[in-house]
Design a protein around this motif. Structure first.
Motif, PDB file in Angstrom:
ATOM      1  N   ARG A   1       8.735  -5.863  -2.431  1.00  0.00           N
ATOM      2  CA  ARG A   1       9.073  -6.994  -2.909  1.00  0.00           C
ATOM      3  C   ARG A   1       9.601  -7.077  -4.538  1.00  0.00           C
ATOM      4  O   ARG A   1      10.290  -7.583  -5.073  1.00  0.00           O
ATOM      5  N   LEU A   2       8.799  -6.046  -5.078  1.00  0.00           N
ATOM      6  CA  LEU A   2       8.929  -6.007  -6.583  1.00  0.00           C
ATOM      7  C   LEU A   2       9.816  -4.644  -7.100  1.00  0.00           C
ATOM      8  O   LEU A   2      10.072  -4.674  -8.240  1.00  0.00           O
ATOM      9  N   ALA A   3      10.418  -4.057  -6.194  1.00  0.00           N
ATOM     10  CA  ALA A   3      11.008  -2.897  -6.424  1.00  0.00           C
ATOM     11  C   ALA A   3      12.169  -3.188  -7.379  1.00  0.00           C
ATOM     12  O   ALA A   3      12.994  -2.337  -8.056  1.00  0.00           O
ATOM     13  N   SER A   4      12.892  -4.361  -6.957  1.00  0.00           N
ATOM     14  CA  SER A   4      14.162  -4.533  -7.759  1.00  0.00           C
ATOM     15  C   SER A   4      13.990  -5.360  -8.788  1.00  0.00           C
ATOM     16  O   SER A   4      15.014  -6.021  -9.349  1.00  0.00           O
ATOM     17  N   GLY A   5      12.864  -5.930  -9.255  1.00  0.00           N
ATOM     18  CA  GLY A   5      12.760  -6.670 -10.459  1.00  0.00           C
ATOM     19  C   GLY A   5      12.801  -6.011 -11.895  1.00  0.00           C
ATOM     20  O   GLY A   5      13.259  -4.911 -11.842  1.00  0.00           O
ATOM     21  N   ASN A   6      12.127  -6.654 -12.836  1.00  0.00           N
ATOM     22  CA  ASN A   6      12.088  -6.080 -14.160  1.00  0.00           C
ATOM     23  C   ASN A   6      11.200  -4.936 -14.236  1.00  0.00           C
ATOM     24  O   ASN A   6      10.452  -4.357 -13.239  1.00  0.00           O
ATOM     25  N   GLN A   7      11.150  -4.266 -15.665  1.00  0.00           N
ATOM     26  CA  GLN A   7      10.273  -3.309 -15.632  1.00  0.00           C
ATOM     27  C   GLN A   7       8.770  -3.416 -15.355  1.00  0.00           C
ATOM     28  O   GLN A   7       8.312  -2.644 -14.727  1.00  0.00           O
ATOM     29  N   SER A   8       8.311  -4.530 -15.563  1.00  0.00           N
ATOM     30  CA  SER A   8       6.767  -4.723 -15.254  1.00  0.00           C
ATOM     31  C   SER A   8       6.768  -4.957 -13.604  1.00  0.00           C
ATOM     32  O   SER A   8       5.927  -4.266 -12.962  1.00  0.00           O
ATOM     33  N   ASP A   9       7.700  -5.471 -12.868  1.00  0.00           N
ATOM     34  CA  ASP A   9       7.730  -5.445 -11.539  1.00  0.00           C
ATOM     35  C   ASP A   9       7.922  -4.096 -11.042  1.00  0.00           C
ATOM     36  O   ASP A   9       7.144  -3.776 -10.005  1.00  0.00           O
ATOM     37  N   GLN A  10       8.616  -3.329 -11.472  1.00  0.00           N
ATOM     38  CA  GLN A  10       9.027  -1.920 -10.906  1.00  0.00           C
ATOM     39  C   GLN A  10       7.654  -1.013 -11.414  1.00  0.00           C
ATOM     40  O   GLN A  10       7.068  -0.311 -10.377  1.00  0.00           O
ATOM     41  N   TRP A  11       7.038  -1.410 -12.342  1.00  0.00           N
ATOM     42  CA  TRP A  11       5.738  -0.722 -12.707  1.00  0.00           C
ATOM     43  C   TRP A  11       4.784  -0.838 -11.595  1.00  0.00           C
ATOM     44  O   TRP A  11       3.971  -0.225 -11.115  1.00  0.00           O
ATOM     45  N   ALA A  12       4.456  -2.474 -11.353  1.00  0.00           N
ATOM     46  CA  ALA A  12       3.514  -2.843 -10.244  1.00  0.00           C
ATOM     47  C   ALA A  12       4.043  -2.229  -8.904  1.00  0.00           C
ATOM     48  O   ALA A  12       3.303  -1.706  -8.179  1.00  0.00           O
ATOM     49  N   SER A  13       5.554  -2.154  -8.565  1.00  0.00           N
ATOM     50  CA  SER A  13       5.806  -1.626  -7.378  1.00  0.00           C
ATOM     51  C   SER A  13       5.297  -0.308  -7.231  1.00  0.00           C
ATOM     52  O   SER A  13       4.748   0.325  -6.116  1.00  0.00           O
ATOM     53  N   ALA A  14       5.681   0.536  -8.495  1.00  0.00           N
ATOM     54  CA  ALA A  14       5.159   2.071  -8.373  1.00  0.00           C
ATOM     55  C   ALA A  14       3.672   2.147  -8.010  1.00  0.00           C
ATOM     56  O   ALA A  14       3.093   3.030  -7.252  1.00  0.00           O
ATOM     57  N   LEU A  15       2.826   1.182  -8.752  1.00  0.00           N
ATOM     58  CA  LEU A  15       1.114   1.341  -8.397  1.00  0.00           C
ATOM     59  C   LEU A  15       0.960   0.925  -7.054  1.00  0.00           C
ATOM     60  O   LEU A  15      -0.072   1.561  -6.435  1.00  0.00           O
ATOM     61  N   TYR A  16       1.760  -0.004  -6.426  1.00  0.00           N
ATOM     62  CA  TYR A  16       1.500  -0.271  -4.956  1.00  0.00           C
ATOM     63  C   TYR A  16       1.855   0.907  -4.042  1.00  0.00           C
ATOM     64  O   TYR A  16       1.061   1.491  -3.318  1.00  0.00           O
ATOM     65  N   GLN A  17       3.122   1.753  -4.497  1.00  0.00           N
ATOM     66  CA  GLN A  17       3.484   2.940  -3.747  1.00  0.00           C
ATOM     67  C   GLN A  17       2.399   4.147  -3.925  1.00  0.00           C
ATOM     68  O   GLN A  17       1.700   4.752  -3.012  1.00  0.00           O
ATOM     69  N   GLN A  18       1.484   4.039  -5.048  1.00  0.00           N
ATOM     70  CA  GLN A  18       0.736   5.018  -5.297  1.00  0.00           C
ATOM     71  C   GLN A  18      -0.577   4.656  -4.552  1.00  0.00           C
ATOM     72  O   GLN A  18      -1.245   5.635  -3.869  1.00  0.00           O
ATOM     73  N   LEU A  19      -1.102   3.488  -4.430  1.00  0.00           N
ATOM     74  CA  LEU A  19      -2.132   2.954  -3.549  1.00  0.00           C
ATOM     75  C   LEU A  19      -1.732   3.347  -2.048  1.00  0.00           C
ATOM     76  O   LEU A  19      -2.670   3.946  -1.345  1.00  0.00           O
ATOM     77  N   ALA A  20      -0.591   3.290  -1.658  1.00  0.00           N
ATOM     78  CA  ALA A  20      -0.200   3.470  -0.268  1.00  0.00           C
ATOM     79  C   ALA A  20      -0.169   4.947   0.055  1.00  0.00           C
ATOM     80  O   ALA A  20      -0.666   5.584   0.873  1.00  0.00           O
ATOM     81  N   ALA A  21       0.271   5.935  -0.992  1.00  0.00           N
ATOM     82  CA  ALA A  21       0.163   7.177  -0.782  1.00  0.00           C
ATOM     83  C   ALA A  21      -1.538   7.603  -0.775  1.00  0.00           C
ATOM     84  O   ALA A  21      -1.743   8.608  -0.052  1.00  0.00           O
ATOM     85  N   GLY A  22      -2.260   7.064  -1.394  1.00  0.00           N
ATOM     86  CA  GLY A  22      -3.671   7.453  -1.229  1.00  0.00           C
ATOM     87  C   GLY A  22      -4.298   7.085   0.102  1.00  0.00           C
ATOM     88  O   GLY A  22      -4.979   7.740   0.626  1.00  0.00           O
ATOM     89  N   ALA A  23      -3.805   5.850   0.708  1.00  0.00           N
ATOM     90  CA  ALA A  23      -4.196   5.520   2.066  1.00  0.00           C
ATOM     91  C   ALA A  23      -3.638   6.531   3.131  1.00  0.00           C
ATOM     92  O   ALA A  23      -4.228   6.991   4.111  1.00  0.00           O
ATOM     93  N   LEU A  24      -2.379   6.824   2.824  1.00  0.00           N
ATOM     94  CA  LEU A  24      -1.718   7.628   3.886  1.00  0.00           C
ATOM     95  C   LEU A  24      -2.254   9.182   3.588  1.00  0.00           C
ATOM     96  O   LEU A  24      -2.342   9.916   4.800  1.00  0.00           O
TER      97      LEU A  24
ATOM     98  N   SER B   1     -10.191   0.705   4.481  1.00  0.00           N
ATOM     99  CA  SER B   1      -9.276  -0.050   5.344  1.00  0.00           C
ATOM    100  C   SER B   1      -7.857   0.518   5.116  1.00  0.00           C
ATOM    101  O   SER B   1      -7.077  -0.178   4.250  1.00  0.00           O
ATOM    102  N   LEU B   2      -7.532   1.679   5.645  1.00  0.00           N
ATOM    103  CA  LEU B   2      -6.648   2.294   5.448  1.00  0.00           C
ATOM    104  C   LEU B   2      -5.256   1.776   5.855  1.00  0.00           C
ATOM    105  O   LEU B   2      -4.439   1.487   5.188  1.00  0.00           O
ATOM    106  N   SER B   3      -5.131   1.286   7.088  1.00  0.00           N
ATOM    107  CA  SER B   3      -3.852   0.556   7.586  1.00  0.00           C
ATOM    108  C   SER B   3      -3.590  -0.550   6.942  1.00  0.00           C
ATOM    109  O   SER B   3      -2.361  -0.882   6.771  1.00  0.00           O
TER     110      SER B   3
END
Length: 353
Positions: free
Chosen positions: A55-78, A41-43
């Motif tokens: 949403r999480l990119a401007s938060g604390n370190q935990s939020d930014q770590w989560a944001s990075a993981l979401y970016q990584q999953l988006a990279a996999g789909a792309l 389900s790539l798109s």
């Protein structure tokens, strides 16, 4: 690309141990999103991961770590959608977030470099691989970087990395051998290329390897080495064509071994492999003269003069004999030239009276 996708799919769950703790709902959402990615389900993955990452990119370190993981999953789909450049952009963003530890950032740096390379963004891939190799030692990455630099015609840089890559390898593939030779040649390092080729030459080497080594020796201004290599190839029965014999003779002449050139020429004339005509007899005479072999040079000049019956050749034979103290030969040669109407030879004859 398939191997890279596996890495992109598996990194986040392993890395949570060394990174900021994530809330349970975020972990559950990441797991669900990863399952969707595996199901294709790539798109949907890209859309949801983008929203969560922003949403999480401007938060604390935990939020930014989560944001990075979401970016990584988006990279996999792309990446699965054959969009390596867009996937690389996601990993670049992920690497820059403060919640990402150094080890994970380094892994994503390597993966981004591979994506840039897949996208044809060679200069960016070169920068990323160069940076990664300051942090890690990896032979395959060195060869990738070396090839990228060669593809961009950055020959001197390629030669520098090639030196490091060669130190890490015991046996090269055919592709690596071809790349090595191309880089050294284009970087103007004929000596390096020659030394590298010489290290690998033996009786089992192909004729093409001997040809390349001899050619590089000439380029490097070492005609004697080129002649020696061609001679060895000849002795090993690697050379069978007539043009190979002629090149061998020319290499010996330019390489400072005229006697060996004359021996090859004489043998070819004797066996009939080379026509016994004026041109070849003249070459033989000049070659023995260059080798300063008195007897063979004079005999060759006499044979040439007999063949051509030219006054100038008899006179040249006489002058050479006279210079080398062979008075009787000189007198006979000058007499023959004089009989053929050579006035200069007649003058030479007066010195014998």
């Amino acid at each position: 690309m398939k191997r890279l996708l596996i890495l992109l799919l598996s990194v986040w769950s392993i890395s949570t141990q060394a990174s900021p703790a994530l809330p349970g709902d975020i972990i559950a959402d990441l797991n669900a999103l990863q399952s969707q990615l595996q199901e294709g389900s790539l798109s949907g993955v890209v859309e949801h991961a983008n929203a969560q990452a922003e949403r999480l990119a401007s938060g604390n370190q935990s939020d930014q770590w989560a944001s990075a993981l979401y970016q990584q999953l988006a990279a996999g789909a792309l990446a699965r959608q054959d969009q390596p450049a867009a996937a690389a952009d996601r990993l670049a963003i992920a690497r820059g977030l403060s919640g990402v530890d150094d080890d994970q950032a380094t892994k994503w740096l390597r993966e981004e470099a591979s994506l840039r390379r897949a996208a044809g963004q060679r200069d960016q891939a070169i920068e990323l691989l160069s940076e990664w190799l300051t942090l890690q030692q990896d032979s395959s990455a060195m060869w990738q970087l070396t090839r990228l630099l060669a593809q961009q015609a950055r020959w001197e840089e390629a030669a520098n990395w090639l030196g490091q890559a060669l130190n890490e390898e015991n046996a090269l593939t055919e592709a690596q051998q071809a790349l090595t030779l191309a880089i050294y040649r284009n970087a103007g390092q004929s000596d390096q290329a020659l030394n590298w080729l010489l290290d690998g030459l033996d009786a089992q080497s192909d004729l093409s390897d001997w040809r390349q080594a001899a050619g590089l020796a000439q380029q490097a201004g070492q005609p004697g080495v080129a002649a020696g290599l061609w001679e060895m190839a000849w002795q090993l029965d690697k050379l069978t064509e007539q043009e190979d014999r002629w090149l061998l003779i020319q290499l010996h002449l330019s390489g400072g071994t005229p006697a060996r050139a004359a021996e090859h020429l004489e043998q070819a004339l004797a066996t009939g492999d080379i026509v016994r005509d004026e041109s070849n007899l003249r070459l033989l005479a000049n070659t023995w003269q260059q080798a300063k072999d008195v007897e063979k040079a004079l005999s060759a000049w006499q044979a040439l003069a007999v063949h051509t019956q030219a006054a100038a050749d008899w006179r040249a034979y006489g002058q050479l004999a006279y210079a080398w103290g062979e008075s009787e030969r000189a007198q006979r040669a000058f007499s023959q030239a004089s009989e053929l109407g050579d006035e200069e030879a007649a003058q030479w004859l007066t010195s014998f009276n």
